[in-house]
Motif scaffolding. Structure first.
Motif, short mmCIF file in Angstrom:
data_model
loop_
_atom_site.label_atom_id
_atom_site.label_comp_id
_atom_site.label_asym_id
_atom_site.label_seq_id
_atom_site.Cartn_x
_atom_site.Cartn_y
_atom_site.Cartn_z
N PHE A 1 0.83 -1.21 0.00
CA PHE A 1 0.00 0.00 0.00
C PHE A 1 0.87 1.26 0.00
O PHE A 1 1.94 1.28 0.59
CB PHE A 1 -0.89 0.04 1.25
CG PHE A 1 -1.78 -1.16 1.38
CD1 PHE A 1 -3.02 -1.20 0.73
CD2 PHE A 1 -1.39 -2.27 2.13
CE1 PHE A 1 -3.83 -2.32 0.85
CE2 PHE A 1 -2.20 -3.38 2.25
CZ PHE A 1 -3.42 -3.41 1.60
N THR A 2 0.36 2.28 -0.66
CA THR A 2 0.93 3.63 -0.48
C THR A 2 -0.16 4.42 0.24
O THR A 2 -1.23 3.88 0.53
CB THR A 2 1.22 4.31 -1.82
OG1 THR A 2 0.02 4.31 -2.60
CG2 THR A 2 2.34 3.61 -2.56
N GLU A 3 0.10 5.69 0.48
CA GLU A 3 -0.91 6.48 1.17
C GLU A 3 -1.04 7.84 0.50
O GLU A 3 -0.04 8.46 0.16
CB GLU A 3 -0.51 6.64 2.64
CG GLU A 3 -1.61 7.19 3.52
CD GLU A 3 -1.23 7.21 4.99
OE1 GLU A 3 -1.48 6.22 5.70
OE2 GLU A 3 -0.65 8.22 5.41
N GLU A 4 -2.29 8.22 0.24
CA GLU A 4 -2.53 9.58 -0.30
C GLU A 4 -3.54 10.26 0.60
O GLU A 4 -4.63 9.73 0.81
CB GLU A 4 -3.10 9.49 -1.72
CG GLU A 4 -2.02 9.51 -2.78
CD GLU A 4 -2.61 9.24 -4.17
OE1 GLU A 4 -3.73 9.72 -4.43
OE2 GLU A 4 -1.97 8.50 -4.93
N VAL B 1 -5.14 8.15 3.10
CA VAL B 1 -5.95 7.02 2.64
C VAL B 1 -5.06 6.02 1.91
O VAL B 1 -4.26 6.40 1.05
CB VAL B 1 -7.06 7.51 1.69
CG1 VAL B 1 -7.84 6.33 1.12
CG2 VAL B 1 -8.01 8.45 2.44
N ALA B 2 -5.20 4.73 2.29
CA ALA B 2 -4.36 3.71 1.68
C ALA B 2 -4.74 3.45 0.23
O ALA B 2 -5.93 3.42 -0.11
CB ALA B 2 -4.48 2.42 2.48
N GLN B 3 -3.72 3.32 -0.63
CA GLN B 3 -3.93 2.98 -2.04
C GLN B 3 -3.18 1.68 -2.33
O GLN B 3 -2.06 1.50 -1.85
CB GLN B 3 -3.34 4.08 -2.94
CG GLN B 3 -3.76 5.48 -2.62
CD GLN B 3 -5.21 5.73 -3.02
OE1 GLN B 3 -5.68 5.17 -4.02
NE2 GLN B 3 -5.91 6.54 -2.24
N ILE B 4 -3.83 0.84 -3.12
CA ILE B 4 -3.18 -0.43 -3.43
C ILE B 4 -2.00 -0.23 -4.37
O ILE B 4 -2.12 0.45 -5.41
CB ILE B 4 -4.21 -1.41 -4.01
CG1 ILE B 4 -5.07 -1.90 -2.84
CG2 ILE B 4 -3.53 -2.59 -4.68
CD1 ILE B 4 -6.30 -2.63 -3.24
N ASN C 1 -6.07 4.05 6.65
CA ASN C 1 -4.77 4.59 6.25
C ASN C 1 -3.82 3.42 5.97
O ASN C 1 -4.20 2.26 6.13
CB ASN C 1 -4.22 5.56 7.31
CG ASN C 1 -3.94 4.85 8.63
OD1 ASN C 1 -3.89 3.62 8.67
ND2 ASN C 1 -3.78 5.62 9.68
N ARG C 2 -2.60 3.72 5.59
CA ARG C 2 -1.69 2.66 5.17
C ARG C 2 -1.42 1.66 6.30
O ARG C 2 -1.46 0.45 6.10
CB ARG C 2 -0.37 3.28 4.68
CG ARG C 2 0.65 2.26 4.24
CD ARG C 2 1.82 2.87 3.51
NE ARG C 2 2.75 1.83 3.12
CZ ARG C 2 3.75 1.40 3.88
NH1 ARG C 2 3.97 1.96 5.05
NH2 ARG C 2 4.54 0.43 3.45
#
Ligand code: ATP
Ligand code: MG
Length: 727
Positions: free
Chosen positions: A319-322, A325-328, A369-370
């Motif tokens: 995951f990353t975080e923007e 909010v966690a992004q796959i 989040n992440r």
């Protein structure tokens, strides 16, 4: 036999070809005296075969010294009465051949040198002759040889029984369940290249002819955290390495896997890849073969390996975080998981990054989040693997069920479970394991005293109280309703507000500070005991003090898996996953039991199972920390002698009548020591023995004449020396 251990003259010894020697009964007093001198000399070299024969039985030094003598002679087994002490030789000894099995089969326990086969045979004979269910309890620390011992017992039973095709099939299955379970439940650790990361109790079921007809396995507390993290030098569970090393290209392609271990995050923390002592590819083929023996269908195997592969892919999701909010990071890994388990990609991706909370009908979806996304993913991987393991045990049990399930059957149970653990840092896991050991010690006390009492009663001897430390007080401290540690932990887990590990510790300190076996940091400070951290508590276990760090206790006990992920899992097409994530659990209002309560219940169930059986004990000892042959490290061994409670064992055994033999055996063996019984005595064996013990100068208080047996309090006269030599 491995080394030349002297054997009984009543039964004859075993030659290297496995044939029995003719008994050599000494013919004259002169011969007997010579034999005894030889016996004393032998005793110096190989020690005594039963610790009850040690003169200085309260001395740890004498205990260790005896173990060392025997270990140096490759004599890895020694008794404390009926308890078998075993020291891991870390090398192959020629003491498990079919000739040796034959030698021990049907032989009297005390007539032959100590051996695990003697213990297995005694259990089997009591089952047959007295129709009493048996259990063999194996304990010891990691790497001490518990699992090997349990396999030896199984091999003995298979060899002693399997002469008919039907029985052989059952035996093959009982033995075949091992490689499958070990592939999924064992791993390389720093202590043991094949460490069992779960507790196991296996019942072997017999019909009334004494033929094995089936079995049943119970599993305890798999160390599931290993799925997502391994310490330096350790590995994940064997099956991951076996699959990557042994499966065909085509199988790997179907599972979207690459052979390269570096590809997988969940295999990257510990030691990379292969180890000298294990050939993963060969093991893979063994496991597949064993699965066939266990009658697992191709479909079941496909579903099972799809799950194993899916766990590896889960680890790679990332995951990353923007904006919090966690992004796959790797959608391809999510796709692989969805394809392998048979679920909707989009729903799975959503469930990895969101959490739905249903608060009294208000459904709120909040993005993770992440940090939380990683937590949720790891929780899923652990839950999937853990439930897969339980499914596997259930599936093996299905294959082990007797074909014509008879209403009554007899069983021999084998318990191979983690020993007492004391590390630098002790956490929730050690707490569970040590709690388990307290329960088993309690069982040991109850059963040993019970069987002593029973034997005294049967033999018509007055029962004399034996003083020993009863650890019930510690079991109560842990599991008592309302104010035991488990209750307080659960109460804190379920409490509204923001319970933390430290608030849990505070609760313990307030409630238990006066308990003699509980030490808070305040108490430790006051008593100027070893200093403790502010996040620790200490328990005085029967085996010694252990300091636990509370960090992680509540989280591990809650064992939370977000509902979003559970929901996706319960709607997959993979039949195993669908089965272990029951859709009904989603709608159930009842909160599932906490991890420790589940464990407590399964332990109490185990104790109940064992309570009804006649026990035998194998206490395993690891001779050094380096997995090396011929290295006897006194310090490490003494530590285990303490934590296994062996000195206490010996004390209890010596407190009553340590030595006992049936009259016939005793008379036959020692009649030459007394002119009135030599060369033949024509009265009853009991009368003969009475004459013998009087002649040997035993005082009234030193022995008892039972209905069928002679009991001697301290076996310290001449014949014992010789016995140690001859037995
Ligand atoms: P864990 O608690 O980690 O599962 P364990 O007590 O089950 O440990 P085992 O796996 O039985 O330990 O033994 C560790 C290793 O020690 C074995 O793989 C084997 O190499 C060696 N070993 C154990 N018992 C024997 C034996 N009787 N003869 C030869 N080697 C043995
Ligand atoms: Mg083991």
């Amino acid at each position: 036999m491995g080394a030349s251990e002297p054997v009984s003259d009543t039964g004859g010894g075993v030659t290297s070809s496995g044939k029995r020697k003719a008994p050599e009964v000494p013919k004259t007093h002169h011969e007997l005296r010579k034999n005894m001198e030889r016996g004393l000399h032998e005793r110096d070299r190989v020690g005594v075969q039963d610790f009850v024969l040690l003169e200085n039985f309260e001395s740890e030094d004498a205990f260790i010294d005896n173990l060392r003598k025997r270990f140096n002679e490759n004599l890895i087994y020694t008794y404390i009465g009926q308890v078998l002490v075993s020291v891991n030789p870390y090398k192959k000894l020629p003491i498990y051949t079919s000739e040796v099995i034959q030698y021990y089969h049907g032989r009297n326990f005390f007539e032959a040198p100590p051996h695990i086969f003697a213990l297995a045979d005694t259990a089997y004979q009591s089952l047959l002759k007295e129709n009493r269910d048996q259990c063999i309890l194996i304990s010891g620390e990691s790497g001490s040889g518990k699992t090997e011992a349990s396999k030896k017992v199984l091999e003995f039973i298979a060899a002693a029984t399997g002469h008919k095709k039907q029985v052989e099939e059952v035996n093959d299955k009982l033995i075949g369940s091992n490689p499958v379970l070990e592939a999924f439940g064992n791993a390389k650790t720093n202590r043991n290249d094949n460490s069992s990361r779960f507790g196991k109790y296996m019942d072997i079921q017999f019909n009334f002819q004494g033929d094995p007809i089936g079995g049943n396995i119970l599993n305890y507390l798999l160390e599931k955290s290993r799925v997502v993290h391994q310490f330096s030098g350790e590995r994940n569970f064997h099956i991951f390495y076996q699959l990557l090393a042994g499966a065909s290209e085509e199988t790997l392609r179907k599972l979207y896997l690459k052979r390269n271990l570096d590809t997988y995050y969940y295999m990257s923390n510990g030691t990379k890849g292969t180890i000298d002592t294990i050939d993963d590819a060969v093991q893979y083929n063994e496991v597949i073969k064993a699965m066939k023996t266990m009658e697992m269908t191709q479909q079941e195997q496909d579903d099972l390996f799809a799950i194993v592969a899916s766990v590896l892919h889960m680890g790679n999701v990332g995951f990353t975080e923007e904006d919090g909010v966690a992004q796959i990071l790797k959608p391809a890994s999510v796709e692989a998981v969805a394809a392998l388990l048979g679920c909707n990609i989009r729903q799975l991706a959503e469930a990895f990054t969101n959490r739905t909370i249903d608060a009294h009908g208000d459904v709120v979806v909040s993005p993770l989040n992440r940090e939380f996304a990683i937590y949720a993913r790891d929780a899923l991987a652990k839950a999937v693997y853990d439930r897969l393991f339980t499914w596997l045990v259930t599936r093996l049990n299905k294959s082990l069920q007797p074909v014509n399930n008879p209403r009554s059957k007899m069983v021999i149970g084998i318990l191979d479970i983690y020993g007492f653990e004391i590390f630098q840092k002790n956490s929730f896991e050690q707490f569970c394991i040590n709690y388990c050991n307290e329960k088993l010690q309690q069982l040991f006390i109850q059963l040993t005293l019970k069987s002593e009492q029973e034997e005294y009663l049967k033999e018509g001897i007055t029962w004399e109280n034996v003083h020993y430390f009863n650890n019930k007080v510690i079991c109560d401290l842990i599991e008592e309703k309302y104010k035991g540690i488990i209750s307080l932990m659960d109460e804190e887990c379920l409490r509204p507000g923001e319970p933390t590990d430290l608030s849990f510790l505070e609760k313990l300190n307030v409630n238990l500070n006066n308990h003699p076996h509980y030490i808070s940091h305040m108490k430790a400070d006051l008593q100027t005991q070893k200093v403790m951290g502010r996040d620790e508590f200490r328990l005085v276990h029967y085996a010694g003090e252990v300091t636990y760090n509370v960090r992680g206790f509540l989280e591990k006990n809650n064992d939370l898996l977000y509902r979003d992920l559970r929901e996706v899992m319960s709607h997959t097409t993979n039949s195993i996953i669908k089965n272990v994530f029951d859709v009904k659990d989603l709608t159930s209002k009842k909160r599932p039991d906490t991890a420790i309560t589940q464990f407590k219940n399964s332990l109490n169930n185990l104790v109940e199972i064992l309570m009804g059986k006649e026990p035998s004990y194998i206490r395993c000892i690891k001779p050094n920390d380096y997995k090396m042959a011929n290295q006897f490290n006194e310090q490490i061994i003494l530590h285990q002698v303490k934590y296994l409670g062996l000195m206490e064992n010996l004390r209890v055994r010596r407190a009553g009548f340590a030595y006992r033999r049936p009259y016939e055996q005793f008379l036959q063996r020692y009649k030459s020591l007394c002119p009135q019984t030599w060369p033949n005595y024509y009265g009853s064996a009991k009368e003969g023995v009475q004459l013998l013990v009087c002649h040997l100068g035993y005082e009234q208080d030193e022995y008892r004449m039972g209905n069928t047996k002679l009991f001697i309090r301290f076996p310290k006269t001449l014949f014992d020396t010789e016995d140690a030599f001859q037995m």
